[in-house]
Enzyme design. Structure first.
Site, PDB file in Angstrom:
ATOM      1  N   GLN A 196      51.377 -21.930  23.536  1.00 28.25           N
ATOM      2  CA  GLN A 196      52.814 -21.751  23.418  1.00 28.25           C
ATOM      3  C   GLN A 196      53.177 -21.188  22.043  1.00 28.25           C
ATOM      4  OE1 GLN A 196      55.776 -25.167  23.877  1.00 28.25           O
ATOM      5  NE2 GLN A 196      55.741 -24.248  25.936  1.00 28.25           N
ATOM      6  N   GLU A 225      46.029 -28.831  25.093  1.00 28.97           N
ATOM      7  CA  GLU A 225      45.365 -27.565  24.785  1.00 28.97           C
ATOM      8  C   GLU A 225      43.845 -27.648  24.921  1.00 28.97           C
ATOM      9  OE1 GLU A 225      49.402 -27.350  23.011  1.00 28.97           O
ATOM     10  OE2 GLU A 225      47.816 -28.872  23.010  1.00 28.97           O
ATOM     11  N   ALA A 237      50.739 -20.177  18.328  1.00 28.79           N
ATOM     12  CA  ALA A 237      49.389 -20.153  17.763  1.00 28.79           C
ATOM     13  C   ALA A 237      49.084 -21.402  16.956  1.00 28.79           C
ATOM     14  CB  ALA A 237      49.219 -18.908  16.893  1.00 28.79           C
ATOM     15  N   ASP A 238      50.112 -22.002  16.357  1.00 26.17           N
ATOM     16  CA  ASP A 238      49.926 -23.213  15.561  1.00 26.17           C
ATOM     17  C   ASP A 238      49.299 -24.336  16.389  1.00 26.17           C
ATOM     18  OD1 ASP A 238      52.327 -22.621  13.204  1.00 26.17           O
ATOM     19  OD2 ASP A 238      52.525 -21.681  15.156  1.00 26.17           O
ATOM     20  N   HIS A 291      55.471 -23.575  13.624  1.00 28.14           N
ATOM     21  CA  HIS A 291      55.648 -22.529  14.633  1.00 28.14           C
ATOM     22  C   HIS A 291      55.599 -21.134  14.013  1.00 28.14           C
ATOM     23  CE1 HIS A 291      57.486 -26.116  16.436  1.00 28.14           C
ATOM     24  NE2 HIS A 291      57.275 -25.568  17.621  1.00 28.14           N
TER      25      HIS A 291
END
Length: 668
Positions: free
Chosen positions: A429, A407, A431-432, A474
């Site tokens: 994929q 990321e 937000a976490d 998630h």
């Protein structure tokens, strides 16, 4: 009979076919930053500059690399690369003004030393968090590939920075995507005071290129002719055959990491050894021995440069101290975005939230050929939620790019794309997972315009939220991490119509936008949505219901919880305000409603402490206190991580607690 002592030359210089004028130019290129540095060290002791990171002993690297790059090719330097800035012929008074925090510098006094960039000279300066620089170079190089302009870019780091995760991520991305980046490691033996033996356990950092499937070379960094000829040949070939190349320059810094730290940790014998390898003195002696220059010419060069330094210092010293107003400071946090709305067409179709986002993305990419979307599994697979399904066929692999799981490097690459004139969209994929890319968002994207007037034309899509039994990693709705950071915009739609219009506006906006998409709403919420491209202004709330008894302020899934509650209790006369955008916040809409009803309840899915509801509550208290007929009420999820089991998740979320709190507040 007298004999003149021959000058000592440590290196075996091989001039090959280099003409005398080029040799002299390389010498003067190293002499200029050396003389500037010597002057800066005097000014530092006099308190006329605040800090100095010396590159004395490393000039050959900066000068050699800059000499073989074209003026339009980007360079991303670090602390000790003064030769890059002088090699690009930046007027010295501007550099001196920068170091004194004055207006003729590049950051309006907002950052110091070499923490700046300039599109005028195609230089992108560093931030103190060293790693993202490599990722930004990846993005610039990707832009060059997409433009097919046969350009390379060069990025610098020290051997200490190579331990950062961003560096490894960026090298991997460059290799996978075959990006034309020259990764330059200045291995000067110490990360501040930590020797290389305590930093890494391979013999040479260039050996790491094998693991990345990347060409690599070791270069004697103090031999200006070796730097110039070897890098020149590599760069010329990279322009014809784009690829990344990792270069390790063996060198040494003769001063401290910065002047305050000194060099007591360096053994005297090592300092003496590297002193004999001084790149400037050795090359000067070589030119003298070959009768290419004379002692008289050297003195002439020194006098000319010293005069230039003196004249430009006078300009900088005579420049008044910088001044600014609160308004000016706030004005420069974001690039001005003059909203030119596109009205919706009359034809509509029923869409789910997920379909509206997908349609808005696709129409924006059709509208802007310069838009690139990047993320894990977004190409052939269409993303884990299938939002980008069909995009690969529509736009091709250049613009719809699967990424490795990295990321931070991808967000940094998005910044590089923006610098090179593109619009970048990054899909988290979940937000976490943004925690793995937190640094470039907070320290690069958010601050670049304020620091050196560089837009970060980046949208980061954030599938978020609980209610789907996905557990602690998630399910977070982590918007408050970003609303706290000046320079970022935060958008959080609750309906398909808003989602489509706001994704279009986010992509139009030249500022970095965090765009939150609630997963539980993806397929559960439907609405009639215009079929064509349209926009909705960022920063405007929507008043969904009007009433007189109470104001309900919320966003995301909270909007639907509030609607359900009001439908179950039709006697409640309430204003229901869907914020839609959290930064900038529509305070006018909030205050207008609260002053009308006198009571307010703020609902958020995030846990309570430090969340949006807290700041909204404070704003209401400060601006609407006399209009209030009851205490402000906040309702939020429990102060725990998000549990997996359905009954625990239901207990965690504030849905039922909101109903109770609403009735209690109405009865106050």
């Amino acid at each position: 009979m007298s004999s003149k002592t021959e000058p000592k030359i440590f290196f075996d210089y091989n001039r090959k076919n280099i003409d005398d004028n080029t040799l002299i130019s390389l010498y003067k290129g190293m002499l200029k930053p050396r003389l500037i540095e010597e002057k800066m060290l005097i000014l530092l002791r006099q308190g006329k500059v605040s800090k100095w990171f010396s590159g004395i002993g490393q000039e050959a690297i900066s000068v050699g690399i800059t000499s073989v790059l074209h003026k339009e090719e980007y360079i991303l330097p670090m602390h000790r690369n003064l030769g890059v800035f002088t090699g690009r012929d930046i007027p010295l008074y501007r550099l001196f003004s920068q170091w004194q925090g004055k207006a003729n510098g590049f950051t309006k006094g907002r950052d110091r030393s070499f923490h700046f960039g300039t599109q005028e000279f195609n230089i992108v300066g560093m931030i103190s968090h060293l790693g993202p620089q490599f990722g930004v170079a990846d993005g610039i190089a990707l832009g060059n590939l997409l433009k097919k302009n046969n350009q390379v870019c060069a990025v610098f780091t020290g051997e200490g920075g190579t331990s950062e995760g961003d560096i490894h991520e960026s090298l991997n991305v460059a290799s996978v995507w075959n990006l034309p980046v020259l990764f330059c490691i200045e291995n000067n033996g110490y990360g501040l005071s930590t020797p290389t033996s305590e930093q890494y356990n391979c013999e040479n950092l260039a050996d790491r290129g094998i693991g990345y499937g990347m060409e690599s070379h070791i270069i004697e960094g103090n031999n200006i002719l070796e730097v110039y000829t070897k890098v020149g040949a590599i760069v010329a070939d990279m322009r014809k055959n784009p690829r990344p190349v990792l270069l390790e320059f063996k060198t040494f810094r003769m001063r401290g990491h910065e002047e305050a730290s000194g060099t007591k940790y360096v053994p005297d014998a090592l300092m003496d050894e590297w002193g004999m390898r001084d790149p400037l003195i050795n090359f000067e002696n070589y030119l003298l021995s070959e009768n290419i220059i004379s002692e008289t010419e050297i003195e002439l060069f020194k006098n000319e440069i010293s005069q230039e330094i003196s004249e430009n210092l006078d300009l900088a010293f005579n420049e008044p101290a910088i001044s600014s107003t609160e308004s000016d400071e706030l004005h420069d946090v974001y690039q001005i975005n003059t909203y030119q709305g596109v009205r919706p067409n009359s034809d509509t179709e029923e869409l789910r939230l997920i379909d509206a986002i997908s349609q808005g993305l696709k129409q924006s990419m059709q509208r802007h050929d310069s838009t690139v979307i990047m993320g894990q599994d977004i190409a052939e697979y269409g993303g884990v939620f299938k939002i980008t399904e069909g995009f690969l066929e529509a736009f091709g692999k250049d613009r719809v790019r699967n990424t490795p799981i990295c990321e931070s490097a991808i967000i940094s690459a998005a910044m590089g794309l923006s610098i090179n004139g593109f619009k970048a969209i990054v899909e988290m994929q979940f937000a976490d997972f943004v925690t793995s890319g937190f640094n470039p968002i907070i320290n690069y994207l958010a601050k670049s315009h304020y620091r050196w007037n560089q837009k970060a034309d980046v949208v980061i899509r954030m599938p978020c939220g609980a209610g789907v039994g996905a557990g602690p990693f998630h399910s977070q709705t982590n918007e408050a991490w970003f609303t706290h950071t000046p320079g970022l915009k935060v958008v959080y739609p609750a309906f398909p119509y808003d989602a489509k219009g706001l994704i279009a506006s986010a992509i139009e906006d030249p500022n970095p936008v965090l765009y939150f998409e609630h997963k539980a709403l993806y397929r559960s919420i439907r609405q009639e949505v215009p079929t064509g491209y349209f926009t909705i202004p960022i920063g405007k709330a929507a008043l969904l219901k009007e009433g007189n008894d109470i104001s309900i302020v919320t966003y995301g899934a909270g909007v639907h919880w509030a609607l359900e509650t009001l439908e179950e209790s039709p006697s409640i006369s309430a204003d229901l305000l869907d914020l839609r955008t959290l930064s900038p916040l529509d305070t006018e809409a909030i205050f207008t409603s609260v002053k009308k009803t006198g009571k307010v309840i703020i609902l958020q899915e995030d846990s309570m402490f430090g969340g949006m509801a807290s700041d909204i509550s404070a704003l209401i208290s400060e601006n609407c206190f006399e209009a209030l007929d009851a205490p402000i009420k906040r309702v939020a999820s429990l102060e725990t991580p998000i549990p997996f089991a359905a009954n625990l998740e239901t207990q965690y979320l504030p849905r039922q607690r909101f109903k109770d709190a609403l009735n209690n507040l109405l009865a106050y």
